[in-house]
Design a protein around this motif. Structure first.
Motif, PDB file in Angstrom:
ATOM      1  N   UNK A  48       0.813  -1.213   0.000  1.00 29.21           N
ATOM      2  CA  UNK A  48       0.000   0.000   0.000  1.00 29.21           C
ATOM      3  C   UNK A  48       0.851   1.271   0.000  1.00 29.21           C
ATOM      4  N   UNK A  49       1.985   1.258   0.689  1.00 29.85           N
ATOM      5  CA  UNK A  49       2.835   2.458   0.711  1.00 29.85           C
ATOM      6  C   UNK A  49       3.418   2.732  -0.669  1.00 29.85           C
ATOM      7  N   UNK A  50       3.856   1.670  -1.336  1.00 26.93           N
ATOM      8  CA  UNK A  50       4.391   1.834  -2.686  1.00 26.93           C
ATOM      9  C   UNK A  50       3.298   2.263  -3.659  1.00 26.93           C
ATOM     10  N   UNK A  51       2.108   1.693  -3.494  1.00 23.36           N
ATOM     11  CA  UNK A  51       0.983   2.055  -4.357  1.00 23.36           C
ATOM     12  C   UNK A  51       0.633   3.522  -4.162  1.00 23.36           C
ATOM     13  N   UNK A  52       0.557   3.967  -2.909  1.00 24.67           N
ATOM     14  CA  UNK A  52       0.233   5.368  -2.623  1.00 24.67           C
ATOM     15  C   UNK A  52       1.317   6.291  -3.172  1.00 24.67           C
ATOM     16  N   UNK A  53       2.582   5.893  -3.033  1.00 26.23           N
ATOM     17  CA  UNK A  53       3.677   6.707  -3.563  1.00 26.23           C
ATOM     18  C   UNK A  53       3.583   6.802  -5.090  1.00 26.23           C
ATOM     19  N   UNK A  56       0.864   9.116  -5.976  1.00 22.40           N
ATOM     20  CA  UNK A  56       1.337  10.479  -5.734  1.00 22.40           C
ATOM     21  C   UNK A  56       2.200  10.981  -6.878  1.00 22.40           C
ATOM     22  N   UNK A  57       3.088  10.115  -7.393  1.00 24.28           N
ATOM     23  CA  UNK A  57       3.935  10.495  -8.528  1.00 24.28           C
ATOM     24  C   UNK A  57       3.110  10.795  -9.774  1.00 24.28           C
ATOM     25  N   UNK A  58       1.978  10.138  -9.886  1.00 20.89           N
ATOM     26  CA  UNK A  58       1.106  10.372 -11.035  1.00 20.89           C
ATOM     27  C   UNK A  58       0.280  11.646 -10.891  1.00 20.89           C
ATOM     28  N   UNK A  59       0.346  12.247  -9.701  1.00 20.60           N
ATOM     29  CA  UNK A  59      -0.408  13.469  -9.459  1.00 20.60           C
ATOM     30  C   UNK A  59      -1.847  13.222  -9.039  1.00 20.60           C
ATOM     31  N   UNK A  63      -3.479  10.602  -2.542  1.00 21.31           N
ATOM     32  CA  UNK A  63      -2.920   9.343  -3.033  1.00 21.31           C
ATOM     33  C   UNK A  63      -3.078   8.202  -2.034  1.00 21.31           C
ATOM     34  N   UNK A  64      -2.899   8.473  -0.756  1.00 19.52           N
ATOM     35  CA  UNK A  64      -3.049   7.409   0.249  1.00 19.52           C
ATOM     36  C   UNK A  64      -4.474   6.866   0.262  1.00 19.52           C
ATOM     37  N   UNK A  65      -5.440   7.761   0.315  1.00 19.23           N
ATOM     38  CA  UNK A  65      -6.845   7.344   0.331  1.00 19.23           C
ATOM     39  C   UNK A  65      -7.217   6.651  -0.975  1.00 19.23           C
ATOM     40  N   UNK A  66      -6.731   7.181  -2.083  1.00 28.76           N
ATOM     41  CA  UNK A  66      -7.036   6.587  -3.385  1.00 28.76           C
ATOM     42  C   UNK A  66      -6.444   5.182  -3.517  1.00 28.76           C
ATOM     43  N   UNK A  67      -5.273   4.968  -2.939  1.00 28.92           N
ATOM     44  CA  UNK A  67      -4.661   3.641  -2.987  1.00 28.92           C
ATOM     45  C   UNK A  67      -5.541   2.624  -2.259  1.00 28.92           C
ATOM     46  N   UNK A  68      -6.018   3.002  -1.086  1.00 25.24           N
ATOM     47  CA  UNK A  68      -6.924   2.114  -0.352  1.00 25.24           C
ATOM     48  C   UNK A  68      -8.238   1.907  -1.112  1.00 25.24           C
ATOM     49  N   UNK A  69      -8.751   2.984  -1.686  1.00 26.95           N
ATOM     50  CA  UNK A  69     -10.010   2.884  -2.433  1.00 26.95           C
ATOM     51  C   UNK A  69      -9.871   1.951  -3.634  1.00 26.95           C
TER      52      UNK A  69
END
Length: 159
Positions: A48-53, A56-59, A63-69
């Motif tokens: 999840x941390x890598x996914x959120x990062x 985030x890089x994609x703008x 990003x954290x909430x979107x990764x979980x979603x």
């Protein structure tokens, strides 16, 4: 029997055969893509941390909430597709997720839809988007909980 009648009979038989096999194709799509959606969501949760990062890089905002979603949508809707429960409803967030994936993480290929269709079609979200659209339009087919619940509901409504 005239040539016109033979042609009508042939095309009628062809349509009936296609209608019959449609349910097997929908089952195959649901099982294969549902399982892969589930796996993708599972992998996102376990990283999840890598996914959120990456988001985030994609703008992508929040990003954290979107990764979980996204991970939740892919896992939950993948399971729903596998069992064929609320398949059309499950296809909606998957369609949205795949469109966002095409416009962000896979934008290079996505924006070549007319100039280089092969590049567009080689992007993984395209096939997932197409299958999600097919399930949304045609439903889950005979081999699903949707079908069983539909038959039960229709029987009880008719008396």
């Amino acid at each position: 029997m005239t040539m016109l009648q033979k042609t009508k009979t042939f095309f009628s038989a062809l349509a009936c055969t296609g209608d019959f096999f449609q349910h097997f194709v929908l089952l195959a799509f649901r099982l294969y893509f549902g399982y892969n959606f589930f796996l993708a969501g599972y992998q996102k949760f376990h990283n999840i941390k890598e996914t959120a990062a990456f988001f985030g890089q994609l703008g992508i905002p929040l990003a954290d909430a979107q990764a979980y979603l996204v991970a939740s949508v892919e896992m939950a809707c993948g399971i729903l597709l596998i069992v064929g429960l609320a398949s059309r409803l499950a296809a909606i967030p998957l369609i949205i997720t795949m469109i966002v994936a095409l416009l962000t993480a896979h934008s290079k290929g996505a924006f070549q839809i007319f100039s280089n269709p092969s590049a567009f079609l080689s992007e993984m979200p395209v096939s997932y988007l197409i299958v999600s659209l097919v399930i949304f339009v045609f439903g889950a087919g005979w081999f699903s909980l949707d079908y069983l619940f539909g038959r039960f509901c229709c029987k009880s409504c008719k008396g």
